[in-house]
Design an enzyme around this catalytic site. Structure first.
Site, mmCIF file in Angstrom:
data_model
loop_
_atom_site.group_PDB
_atom_site.id
_atom_site.type_symbol
_atom_site.label_atom_id
_atom_site.label_comp_id
_atom_site.label_asym_id
_atom_site.label_seq_id
_atom_site.Cartn_x
_atom_site.Cartn_y
_atom_site.Cartn_z
ATOM 1 N N CYS A 172 8.922 -15.926 2.664
ATOM 2 C CA CYS A 172 8.141 -15.212 1.660
ATOM 3 C C CYS A 172 8.570 -13.759 1.506
ATOM 4 O O CYS A 172 8.719 -13.247 0.379
ATOM 5 C CB CYS A 172 6.655 -15.291 1.992
ATOM 6 N N HIS A 285 1.808 -9.806 0.100
ATOM 7 C CA HIS A 285 2.630 -8.912 0.912
ATOM 8 C C HIS A 285 3.005 -7.660 0.122
ATOM 9 O O HIS A 285 3.136 -7.698 -1.112
ATOM 10 C CB HIS A 285 3.934 -9.598 1.323
#
Length: 377
Positions: A172, A285
């Site tokens: 990710c 994130h």
């Protein structure tokens, strides 16, 4: 009317937290759904009851991914649960070696050990596996793909031909970083990249998301915190990423970013270093990225390049001090980029700093995998 199992919402600004038991959410019929069609591939979702598995269903729904049949696969513990997806009811089946008979495309997000065991079995049966784990990413014969970055890596792999294959979804943090860095790399060639990540609970799974919410309530109520996932307080705290620390002092998450960037860019010489931190954010994130280029690139040109980049939105308002935040990109497809500025530690226009935010479950996992599957059609 289309329905599918959707995670519940919490106090974290609409961030969805998958719960142990599934419930159905009904969507208003704002357009005719054409996803279920005889000409589409047969698909399977492995790990369907997990955070990313649930997001697979969300993305398949949102993008009207065509399919003639879909299998919901999970562990023996989850088998028997009922899911509702696009107006039909499905029973979660236990993942076995026979699960992939007649399956064209399988989306895997059940952990590396499951991928290593069942991925090759699926390929042997003629299934194309898009795997979200780290099990196959660094194998030379397995494409590691971000569709906006290196779709050519999976050239010639197509569904419906009866020929199985493995395609790896990058980590990710790598996906989110390279969505922003690659357009600039294409223009001026990155020599060195320094990345600091601020990673959400979702990267550690649905249980970590639930524990973060639980701990937040416990801290605010003055109760002892429950520490089962990370063995330390997560709420109102941050700490070095929980992956194993290697002999070189880097943790596994940091080395994924280093190695995967080189493979995806097909550039063994690019210098990459990273520091990965877990922060008490639910599902998106953030990353601070410093770039050093071979050829000059000024910040205005960089901003224009990023505005035109697919899957990227620029939020860079200095006057209002408005830049990307994890909350803004949660449940969104695009990666947001801001804080675009010249690196004053370097002479001339050979360095830039940028700040990137992206939804870890969506573009960092499920969306990227479904986009890969779309290229197989």
């Amino acid at each position: 009317m289309a329905t599918f199992t959707h995670p519940k919402t919490s106090l974290f600004g609409g961030a969805r937290i998958p719960m142990p038991t599934t419930k159905s959410r009904t969507f208003a019929p704002f357009r005719v759904r054409m996803a279920l069609q005889d000409s589409g591939p047969s698909i399977a979702v492995v790990g369907v009851t997990g955070a990313v598995g649930q997001e697979f269903l969300s993305v398949l729904h949102d993008r009207d991914f065509p399919y003639r049949s879909i299998k919901m696969l999970a562990s023996k513990r989850s088998a028997g649960q009922k899911l509702s997806f696009q107006g039909r009811s499905y029973v979660v089946e236990e993942l076995t070696g026979g699960s992939f008979d007649g399956v064209d495309i399988a989306l895997f997000s059940a952990g590396g050990s499951i991928s290593k065991e069942f991925g090759p079995i699926a390929v042997e049966k003629g299934t194309i596996v898009v795997d979200n784990s780290s099990a196959f990413r660094m194998q030379d014969d397995v494409p590691l793909v971000v569709p906006e970055v290196n779709p050519e890596a999976m050239e010639g792999i197509k569904a419906g031909k009866g020929k199985g294959a493995l395609i790896a979804n990058p980590n990710c943090s790598t996906i989110i970083c390279l969505m922003a860095a690659t357009p600039l790399h294409r223009h001026s060639k990155v020599k060195r990249m320094v990345v600091s990540t601020y990673q959400a609970a979702s990267g550690a799974g649905a249980a970590a998301m639930r524990e973060l919410e639980q701990q937040t309530h416990e801290v605010l109520e003055g109760k002892p915190v429950t520490c089962e996932i990370f063995q330390r307080q997560y709420a109102f705290n941050l700490f070095s990423h929980n992956s194993a620390v290697l002999p070189n002092g880097y943790n596994e998450e940091e080395m994924k970013l280093v190695k995967e960037t080189r493979k995806i860019w097909n550039d063994k010489d690019v210098k990459v270093t990273a520091t990965c931190i877990r922060v008490p954010v639910m599902r998106a994130h953030a990353e601070s990225v410093n770039l050093e280029f071979e050829n000059p690139l000024d910040e205005d040109t960089a901003r224009d390049i990023l505005k035109k980049a697919p899957g990227v939105v620029v939020i860079d308002d200095r006057a209002a001090n408005n830049f990307p935040t994890p909350l803004e990109v949660s449940n969104k497809d695009d990666v947001a980029v801001g804080r675009i500025r010249r690196d004053v530690s370097q002479e001339g226009n050979y360095g830039l700093d940028i700040f990137v935010c992206g939804d870890q479950i969506r573009k960092g996992a499920a969306l990227n995998a479904v986009q890969i599957a779309e290229l197989l059609l």
